[in-house]
Every structure is written in C-alpha cells, then in structure tokens.
Design a protein around this motif. Structure first.
Motif: not given
Length: 175
Positions: A117-120, A122-128, A133-145
């Motif tokens: 639950g914590k990892l999900l 955190t990933q969701l918060k950081n992706t959003v 901040l202007g990143n596309d979704l795939s870049t945001a997801f990778i940066a969040a990971a």
C-alpha cells in the motif's frame, strides 16, 4: 486492540501520534533526496493495536505534525489521506488472521501488504507530482519509480520493527 474508554483512547491516539512524529524525525537520507524513517512502523503498530480508524488517525496526525514542523506543510493533508489508505492495507492483512496474529511470519505478511500500500501510494503521488511539473505520463512514472528505494527501505524497516515490537506491546496494552 485497546479496551474501549474515551480517555484511554485519546491518550493512546495522542501517544501514537507523538511516536509517529518522533519516528519520522529519525531520518536516513537517500541519494534520491528522499529519506527513510521509522514513522511507518509506528503507523502499522498503531493500526494493529488501536484498530483501523484510531490507528490511521494517530499515524496521520503524527505525519501531519511532522510535516508542518519541518517545512512540508503543503504535503500534510496528503499524508493524512495516505495514512488511512496504507492503514486499510494493514487492517486488511490484520483481518486475514482474524485480528489476532500469533506468529512473526503473520506479521511479516501484514507488513508486506502494508508495504505494498505504501509503495503504491508513493508511486501514485510522485507520478502525479511529476506530471504537474510538466512531464508526460511515462516519463513521470519512471521518474517516480526512481524515488521508490527510500520507500522500500521504509517497508523493510517497518516489517522488522513491527515483528520485534508487536507482541510485547500487545501484552502491555492488554493490562
């Protein structure tokens, strides 16, 4: 879980909120700029010992107080919400054992579900955040990971601490 008594309940929710603040202050810096801390272990213990609502509230209040006192006030409401979501994962695991885990391995399962639950979250918060901040979704997801290692260390630390402290604390609180 603690016996019902409004004054006792307030004291224990307050105690676990204070312990969450203190646990979160014990920071282990990570190369990503995030930090690992012991606050999540206190949240999980609070949910297991006080129940879902009181435990999640105690952890959420503790995280909010920490955030407000340490320059993260804008994130404080999010961490209250996250405490209830992560607390739900914890309580779901707790229910697997009919609210009475009797073995350390059961606490490891509960801690692992809580960690998921914590990892999900955190990933969701950081992706959003990265999308805003202007990143596309795939870049945001990778940066969040890339920020997940600190959370993973939090998860492992939480499991170890809860496995060591749950049974002694449960015995103390039953008095």
């Amino acid at each position: 879980m603690i016996r019902e008594n409004s004054a006792r309940t307030i004291v224990f929710v307050s105690l676990f909120a204070a312990l969450t603040v203190i646990g979160t202050m014990i920071k282990i810096p990570m190369p990503t700029g995030a930090f690992a801390h012991l606050g999540n272990a206190v949240l999980l213990l609070a949910v297991l010992l006080l129940g879902y609502t009181k435990g999640s509230l105690a952890g959420g209040l503790g995280f909010m107080i920490f955030d407000i006192l340490n320059g993260y006030a804008a994130e404080a409401p999010y961490f209250l919400l996250e405490s209830f979501v992560v607390g739900a994962f914890a309580y779901g695991g707790f229910l697997l054992y009919k609210k009475n885990p009797t073995h350390v391995w059961q606490l490891i399962v509960i801690g692992s579900l809580t960690g998921l639950g914590k990892l999900l979250m955190t990933q969701l918060k950081n992706t959003v955040l990265f999308v805003f901040l202007g990143n596309d979704l795939s870049t945001a997801f990778i940066a969040a990971a890339a920020k997940l290692p600190a959370s993973l260390i939090n998860v492992v630390t939480t499991i170890i601490i809860v496995a060591l402290l749950y049974f002694p604390l449960k015995r103390i609180l039953k008095r």
